[in-house]
Motif scaffolding. Structure first.
Motif, short mmCIF file in Angstrom:
data_model
loop_
_atom_site.label_atom_id
_atom_site.label_comp_id
_atom_site.label_asym_id
_atom_site.label_seq_id
_atom_site.Cartn_x
_atom_site.Cartn_y
_atom_site.Cartn_z
N VAL A 112 81.48 -91.18 83.15
CA VAL A 112 80.82 -91.05 84.46
C VAL A 112 80.62 -89.58 84.80
O VAL A 112 79.53 -89.15 85.20
CB VAL A 112 81.63 -91.76 85.56
CG1 VAL A 112 81.10 -91.39 86.95
CG2 VAL A 112 81.61 -93.27 85.37
N GLU A 113 81.69 -88.80 84.65
CA GLU A 113 81.59 -87.37 84.96
C GLU A 113 80.56 -86.68 84.07
O GLU A 113 79.83 -85.80 84.52
CB GLU A 113 82.97 -86.74 84.78
CG GLU A 113 83.11 -85.34 85.38
CD GLU A 113 82.58 -84.26 84.44
OE1 GLU A 113 82.19 -83.19 84.95
OE2 GLU A 113 82.57 -84.48 83.21
N ARG A 114 80.47 -87.11 82.82
CA ARG A 114 79.53 -86.48 81.88
C ARG A 114 78.08 -86.76 82.26
O ARG A 114 77.23 -85.86 82.21
CB ARG A 114 79.81 -87.00 80.46
CG ARG A 114 78.92 -86.37 79.38
CD ARG A 114 79.19 -86.97 78.01
NE ARG A 114 78.85 -88.39 77.93
CZ ARG A 114 77.62 -88.86 77.75
NH1 ARG A 114 76.58 -88.02 77.65
NH2 ARG A 114 77.39 -90.15 77.69
N VAL A 115 77.75 -88.01 82.62
CA VAL A 115 76.34 -88.37 82.87
C VAL A 115 75.90 -88.00 84.28
O VAL A 115 74.69 -87.99 84.56
CB VAL A 115 76.07 -89.86 82.60
CG1 VAL A 115 76.42 -90.22 81.17
CG2 VAL A 115 76.78 -90.77 83.59
N ALA A 141 91.68 -86.31 87.96
CA ALA A 141 91.93 -85.78 86.62
C ALA A 141 90.64 -85.69 85.80
O ALA A 141 90.52 -84.84 84.91
CB ALA A 141 92.95 -86.66 85.89
N ALA A 142 89.67 -86.54 86.11
CA ALA A 142 88.39 -86.53 85.40
C ALA A 142 87.46 -85.42 85.89
O ALA A 142 86.36 -85.24 85.35
CB ALA A 142 87.69 -87.88 85.56
N PHE A 179 85.88 -95.95 96.56
CA PHE A 179 85.96 -94.50 96.44
C PHE A 179 84.56 -93.90 96.37
O PHE A 179 83.70 -94.42 95.64
CB PHE A 179 86.71 -94.10 95.17
CG PHE A 179 88.16 -94.45 95.16
CD1 PHE A 179 89.11 -93.55 95.61
CD2 PHE A 179 88.59 -95.70 94.70
CE1 PHE A 179 90.46 -93.87 95.60
CE2 PHE A 179 89.92 -96.03 94.68
CZ PHE A 179 90.87 -95.12 95.13
N ARG A 180 84.36 -92.83 97.08
CA ARG A 180 83.17 -91.99 96.91
C ARG A 180 83.64 -90.65 96.37
O ARG A 180 84.49 -89.99 96.99
CB ARG A 180 82.43 -91.79 98.23
CG ARG A 180 81.13 -90.97 98.08
CD ARG A 180 80.52 -90.68 99.44
NE ARG A 180 79.18 -90.10 99.35
CZ ARG A 180 78.91 -88.83 99.14
NH1 ARG A 180 79.91 -87.94 98.99
NH2 ARG A 180 77.66 -88.40 99.09
N ALA A 181 83.13 -90.27 95.22
CA ALA A 181 83.54 -89.01 94.58
C ALA A 181 82.30 -88.25 94.14
O ALA A 181 81.25 -88.86 93.87
CB ALA A 181 84.46 -89.28 93.40
N THR A 182 82.41 -86.93 94.06
CA THR A 182 81.28 -86.13 93.63
C THR A 182 81.63 -85.31 92.41
O THR A 182 82.78 -84.91 92.19
CB THR A 182 80.81 -85.18 94.76
OG1 THR A 182 81.93 -84.43 95.24
CG2 THR A 182 80.20 -85.96 95.89
N ALA A 183 80.60 -85.09 91.59
CA ALA A 183 80.78 -84.30 90.36
C ALA A 183 80.71 -82.82 90.66
O ALA A 183 80.11 -82.40 91.63
CB ALA A 183 79.69 -84.69 89.37
#
Length: 259
Positions: free
Chosen positions: A128-131, A181-182, A255-259
């Motif tokens: 997810v973090e990569r794309v 951690a990601a 969860f809402r998270a941002t890269a």
């Protein structure tokens, strides 16, 4: 073939046989939680819905104005269901832990009620973090268990009886730790619950009669702490001399998270 590969194959097979229940079940196709996930990602132009199931999130993103939405699922039958129900959605059969997309390709990624089927949640989050493009939004929703390890183990044993493809439901605190951690920044968390009708919950996976009896026996013997936490509701059985569990309230985390 590895155990994880076997498990993924079994999950794809099981969900290919359960498309109608996932397409039509009210617990999945509607709700404030679905609207919240879509709203978190409504400013996106390129969105990926991982483990799309019947495509409810993907369809909601299209309706919210996201110009390109890809519905991805391990089960080709689920992908066909999603793209049939929501024709403006693109579909692709993929492994959530090995996404076949270039880095920084999406400005939103969603995943709803599916991550408990992933053998390696950390690998999934790394993908997810990569794309995700810098500043992109990841919206995750899944069942959650209490922090108490004994209660968590009890819940997961029941889930595996119902759905052999179930890997593990985790606590909200575990997901937060993995997200951070990601390399994703958690900027909103909503902890809620959903009431599940036991018969409909079993019907959705077409659970055979012998396992239904085992699940109901386990629910009848559930620890008092779990009965309280999940707000078990009963009705008098057909003979009038006992109580039958009709529904319970299960924990859910968004969860809402941002890269």
């Amino acid at each position: 073939m590895t155990n994880d590969a076997d498990r993924k194959r079994d999950v794809a097979t099981a969900f290919s046989a359960a498309t109608d229940g996932y397409r039509d079940g009210a617990v999945l196709k509607e709700g404030d939680d679905l609207e919240r996930l879509v709203d978190w990602c409504s400013d996106a132009t390129r969105a990926l819905d991982v483990a799309t199931g019947a495509g409810h999130v993907a369809g909601g993103l299209v309706d919210a104005g996201v110009s390109r939405v890809v519905a991805a699922d391990l089960s080709p039958e689920m992908v066909r269901t999603a793209t049939t129900e929501y024709p403006r959605v693109e579909g692709v059969a993929v492994d959530a832990e090995r996404l076949p997309f270039a880095a920084n390709q999406f400005d939103a990624v969603t995943c709803r009620f599916a991550a408990h089927h992933f053998p390696d949640p950390e690998a999934f989050l790394a993908e997810v973090e990569r794309v995700l493009a810098p500043g992109g939004v990841f919206a995750l929703e899944d069942l959650c268990v209490p922090d108490d390890p004994e209660l968590a183990a009890y819940v997961n044993r029941l889930e595996r009886l119902r759905d052999p493809g179930h890997v593990e439901t985790y606590s909200s605190s575990q997901w937060r730790g993995w997200l951070e951690a990601a390399g994703l920044t958690v900027d909103a968390v909503q902890e809620t619950s959903r009431r599940l009708e036991v018969d409909a919950w079993l019907d959705r996976m077409d659970v055979p009669a012998d396992r239904r009896r085992e699940i109901r026996a386990s629910l009848a013997d559930a620890p008092a702490a779990l009965e309280d936490a999940f707000e078990f509701e009963y009705e008098t059985d057909g003979d009038g001399d006992g109580q039958r569990l009709t529904s319970y309230r299960t924990g859910v985390s968004l969860f809402r998270a941002t890269a």
